[in-house]
Design a protein around this motif. Sequence first.
Motif, PDB file in Angstrom:
ATOM      1  N   ALA A  37      -6.963  -0.039  -0.439  1.00 38.36           N
ATOM      2  CA  ALA A  37      -6.473  -1.301   0.134  1.00 38.36           C
ATOM      3  C   ALA A  37      -5.446  -1.943  -0.789  1.00 38.36           C
ATOM      4  O   ALA A  37      -4.417  -2.467  -0.327  1.00 38.36           O
ATOM      5  CB  ALA A  37      -7.655  -2.239   0.359  1.00 38.36           C
ATOM      6  N   GLU A  38      -5.711  -1.873  -2.082  1.00 38.55           N
ATOM      7  CA  GLU A  38      -4.800  -2.492  -3.053  1.00 38.55           C
ATOM      8  C   GLU A  38      -3.439  -1.795  -3.021  1.00 38.55           C
ATOM      9  O   GLU A  38      -2.390  -2.446  -3.067  1.00 38.55           O
ATOM     10  CB  GLU A  38      -5.385  -2.412  -4.463  1.00 38.55           C
ATOM     11  CG  GLU A  38      -6.654  -3.232  -4.664  1.00 38.55           C
ATOM     12  CD  GLU A  38      -7.917  -2.501  -4.230  1.00 38.55           C
ATOM     13  OE1 GLU A  38      -7.806  -1.393  -3.654  1.00 38.55           O
ATOM     14  OE2 GLU A  38      -9.005  -3.033  -4.439  1.00 38.55           O
ATOM     15  N   SER A  39      -3.457  -0.452  -2.953  1.00 40.62           N
ATOM     16  CA  SER A  39      -2.191   0.286  -2.933  1.00 40.62           C
ATOM     17  C   SER A  39      -1.422   0.016  -1.646  1.00 40.62           C
ATOM     18  O   SER A  39      -0.194  -0.112  -1.664  1.00 40.62           O
ATOM     19  CB  SER A  39      -2.460   1.791  -3.064  1.00 40.62           C
ATOM     20  OG  SER A  39      -3.041   2.072  -4.304  1.00 40.62           O
ATOM     21  N   LEU A  40      -2.144  -0.038  -0.548  1.00 43.44           N
ATOM     22  CA  LEU A  40      -1.474  -0.318   0.729  1.00 43.44           C
ATOM     23  C   LEU A  40      -0.783  -1.677   0.678  1.00 43.44           C
ATOM     24  O   LEU A  40       0.358  -1.844   1.116  1.00 43.44           O
ATOM     25  CB  LEU A  40      -2.482  -0.299   1.874  1.00 43.44           C
ATOM     26  CG  LEU A  40      -3.043   1.075   2.286  1.00 43.44           C
ATOM     27  CD1 LEU A  40      -4.184   0.902   3.278  1.00 43.44           C
ATOM     28  CD2 LEU A  40      -1.960   1.955   2.884  1.00 43.44           C
ATOM     29  N   ARG A  41      -1.483  -2.648   0.119  1.00 42.12           N
ATOM     30  CA  ARG A  41      -0.904  -3.996   0.050  1.00 42.12           C
ATOM     31  C   ARG A  41       0.259  -4.047  -0.931  1.00 42.12           C
ATOM     32  O   ARG A  41       1.277  -4.689  -0.661  1.00 42.12           O
ATOM     33  CB  ARG A  41      -1.982  -5.009  -0.355  1.00 42.12           C
ATOM     34  CG  ARG A  41      -2.899  -5.343   0.783  1.00 42.12           C
ATOM     35  CD  ARG A  41      -3.919  -6.393   0.446  1.00 42.12           C
ATOM     36  NE  ARG A  41      -4.761  -6.630   1.617  1.00 42.12           N
ATOM     37  CZ  ARG A  41      -4.504  -7.531   2.553  1.00 42.12           C
ATOM     38  NH1 ARG A  41      -3.449  -8.304   2.431  1.00 42.12           N
ATOM     39  NH2 ARG A  41      -5.293  -7.666   3.603  1.00 42.12           N
ATOM     40  N   ALA A  42       0.088  -3.364  -2.049  1.00 37.22           N
ATOM     41  CA  ALA A  42       1.165  -3.380  -3.038  1.00 37.22           C
ATOM     42  C   ALA A  42       2.424  -2.741  -2.457  1.00 37.22           C
ATOM     43  O   ALA A  42       3.545  -3.238  -2.659  1.00 37.22           O
ATOM     44  CB  ALA A  42       0.717  -2.636  -4.296  1.00 37.22           C
ATOM     45  N   ALA A  43       2.249  -1.641  -1.729  1.00 37.08           N
ATOM     46  CA  ALA A  43       3.408  -0.965  -1.141  1.00 37.08           C
ATOM     47  C   ALA A  43       4.044  -1.827  -0.062  1.00 37.08           C
ATOM     48  O   ALA A  43       5.273  -1.869   0.092  1.00 37.08           O
ATOM     49  CB  ALA A  43       2.980   0.375  -0.566  1.00 37.08           C
ATOM     50  N   ALA A  44       3.202  -2.532   0.685  1.00 32.04           N
ATOM     51  CA  ALA A  44       3.729  -3.370   1.769  1.00 32.04           C
ATOM     52  C   ALA A  44       4.484  -4.578   1.223  1.00 32.04           C
ATOM     53  O   ALA A  44       5.390  -5.099   1.881  1.00 32.04           O
ATOM     54  CB  ALA A  44       2.582  -3.830   2.669  1.00 32.04           C
ATOM     55  N   ALA A  45       4.113  -5.006   0.013  1.00 36.56           N
ATOM     56  CA  ALA A  45       4.648  -6.265  -0.516  1.00 36.56           C
ATOM     57  C   ALA A  45       6.174  -6.261  -0.608  1.00 36.56           C
ATOM     58  O   ALA A  45       6.807  -7.311  -0.461  1.00 36.56           O
ATOM     59  CB  ALA A  45       4.039  -6.543  -1.885  1.00 36.56           C
ATOM     60  N   SER A  46       6.742  -5.077  -0.811  1.00 34.83           N
ATOM     61  CA  SER A  46       8.201  -5.024  -0.938  1.00 34.83           C
ATOM     62  C   SER A  46       8.881  -5.151   0.428  1.00 34.83           C
ATOM     63  O   SER A  46      10.093  -5.363   0.502  1.00 34.83           O
ATOM     64  CB  SER A  46       8.614  -3.718  -1.600  1.00 34.83           C
ATOM     65  OG  SER A  46       8.220  -2.626  -0.793  1.00 34.83           O
ATOM     66  N   VAL A  47       8.104  -4.998   1.487  1.00 37.79           N
ATOM     67  CA  VAL A  47       8.675  -5.066   2.842  1.00 37.79           C
ATOM     68  C   VAL A  47       8.428  -6.438   3.459  1.00 37.79           C
ATOM     69  O   VAL A  47       9.326  -7.027   4.073  1.00 37.79           O
ATOM     70  CB  VAL A  47       8.059  -3.970   3.739  1.00 37.79           C
ATOM     71  CG1 VAL A  47       8.703  -3.989   5.121  1.00 37.79           C
ATOM     72  CG2 VAL A  47       8.201  -2.604   3.088  1.00 37.79           C
TER      73      VAL A  47
END
Lengths: 610, 277
Positions: A280-290
């Motif tokens: 979940a943390e990685s998904l959110r971190a990756a999404a944060a740039s979008v």
Amino acid sequence: MTYARAVNEPRHGGWHGSALAADVSSGTSERVPIGRDVLRRFIGGAGLGAWLLARHGDPAGDPLAPDAPFVVSLSPLVGTPLTTSAKFAVVAKSPLTHRFCDALSSDRFAIELKGAGIDALVVRGRCAEWSVLVVEPGGARLIPAGDLAGLPSAEAERRLLARFPQHRFFGIGPAGENGVLFATVSGDGRHAGRGGLGAVLGSKRLKGILARGGVPTPLADAGAALALAKDLSARSLGPATAKYREIGTVANLLLMNRLGALPARNFSERSIDGAESLSAESLRAAAASVGPVVRKHCASCTIGCEHVFPRAGGKDGVRMEYEGLFALGPLCGITDREVVVDAAGLCDDLGLDVISAGGTIAFAMECAQHGLLPGGPRFGDGAALLALLRDIADRRGVGALLADGSRRAAERLGPAAEPFAMHVKGLELPGYDPRALRTMGLGLAVSHRGADHNRSGAYEADFAGSPEGDDAAGAAAAASEVRSAILDSLILCKFLRGVFTDLPAEGAAMLAAVTGEPFTAASLREAGERTVAARKLWNDRAGWTPAEDTLPERLLGRTPGEGLGRASLDRRIAAYRRAHGWDERGSVPAPRVAALQLDDLFPAPDEVAR
Amino acid sequence: MGRDKATLPFLGEPLLARVVRILASAPGIGADAPDVGGVVVVPRPGQELPPLPDGTRVARDEVEGRGPLAGIAAGLRASRADLVFVTTCDVPLLDPRFVDLLFASAGDASLVFPEEGGVANALCAVWRRSALEAVDARLAAGRLRPFAVSEELPTITVPEDRLRAADPELRSLRDCDTPEAYEAALRDAAPLVCVEFYDVARLRAGRARVDVAAATLGEAVARAADVAPGLVGEVVVAGALSPHFRANLNGARFVADAELRLSPGDSVLLLSAQSGG
């Protein structure tokens, strides 16, 4: 929103007392009364759906034949202020399993359909051309939908709601149109996902159903109902739902990986290196740039469990759930976050059940690895996954083979492929490895609709410390089915399950306030048992055999102690059947049928002959 | 002791590795403070180190015979933090709450020394990195007593009663200078276990895991809440695991008995009770 009170004495509420039966071959429809005794016994949702399918469907019939019914079953709580109550069950014979199938979804569609003044919709027949069934308080009609054919359900929904802004839509994507046996039906992005009911709707050449209501749900005791709703809403925001509100089910992935319960590479492994990239943390971190991860709610829901992850390149955001994450990721040997999110979005667009899609492609990957599917996809090949999803929806190339699910594909590839088809009753397994979660393993083995984590929540027993002994495990699995049947008949969201301290008592209080009927904890518990038994009886008539209640050989354990083992699973199945009051073979004995007041629906064979 | 204390076995791991793990679990040092650069070990010149936890940094003091002050200088030089907790490798009962108290007591001081029995301790103390200039000057002058640095820098001494609020028996100050002290510490020590956080527990803890010294499941839960106070009130209520959360031992079985005995190296997983879909 206002709530009307029924004027009859004694005050009645909740139900309208009828179903709408629509024949799309002739374009006709009629209201069919449903007796109050039936509604009391079966309540709504999965329970009422079981009664309607038993009344209108031939268990031995072809699920894709025009006569096969497609049932949308509402509940007395739909349209009330109770949180998470805007739900409905879709019930039909599954073309994937050829067994009873009920799939739930949630949307304002439920409120609009009920607002048409009905408790259920039964659709039969086949349209002459692609159409949409429009249901309104005055009845039903068909409108042509040739221009919507081939579109994702969400796009069809956008176009239809532009024309019919007061309506709500529930329909199929290309997979359902093309008869993929694990096609979904969806509305507002939520899918009635399992068992291929999208193919049933597609077989009727229906792109979907548009509903507009206006008839309020009567409340027998509005004051009591509102008080209960207020209390439930408050509790729904407590710690029992925090995981769903704040993270979503994607939080499961790292935990299952740590527990050795994460199916990877078609269940040949129970964890995967690189799982952190799908956390979940990685998904959110990756999404944060979008952009921000957007939290969404179903209609009438206070929880808001949906977390929509934005994607780069102007693509729509994707609701990510654990099941799509595991099935399109580790199950296929894939940990590339972008591929998995894109695959989940593609399944949404095409109208594919993510679990069966991932499970069937993982099967193909293992077959290819063993030389059984030359040129087939390889574990870890994200591009192949994305291409295959499209091919399955279009029934193109190897996709045509896989569009019928792993069991049938294995039958066609030959005996060497069958051990790689990870299913129960033809339904691909969800993301809870039975070798680690053994009470859940039992639940998956015996569930009426196949390997299923929603009709059996037996993993809860595992998470609470696995029950010791076969009898305790059997009782836990049986109790879990009854509890699920209660929730699915009320219908309330399973994410509320931790909120209740006594579900039958609290559910009965809600039903009593809404309907005016004297529900008790005991009567509601019995209604749950009745629904479980009804689905079992229906499956008996559809050709169920005791041998179907099993797990794939691999999941029984290849080494002593790795899994339940055949003998232990069999002992637990026997204990489960005893807990339900069924016989050793797994049939519901006549006295039990009578005690559950199911004998009118399922008369003994000799009575049928007379 | 007859051997290098750093390598003495202590409940399944070298004594130095245990001290490093305890320090890494202290607030402001470990995973919750990535900017400070974690724990720095300064061996004597030529000293071989036992295996250490991942992420441990090593700074060398290459000059023989200058004693602990030279080690402190090497450590301060290697650290990225403003305030640095300094200790020897033979304090297996070190309590992260003790470390946290010294940090919290610093104010504007350059040195924070704990006091026990009226004696201040410079080798289980907090040193401000800016003290390095004075330390280097004293080393150059051959003045090697660590405590004497306090003569020229602002120093706070934390009295015993305050220390006991964080570490009631002042176990953090018990070293293992003799075989008897080592055996006594072994008897008194709780095993070091890892508490792993999942889903909501991870959100509240603000980290993925923490090492704590705990003899039982209940102690592990309570110690985890000491280190990660965000757990208190939702995950840990009145010192115990909330009914809305579950514990799993080593990823193998779910456990609930607070009195369950733990072994060195055990992992306790804390997770939401709603663990399905």
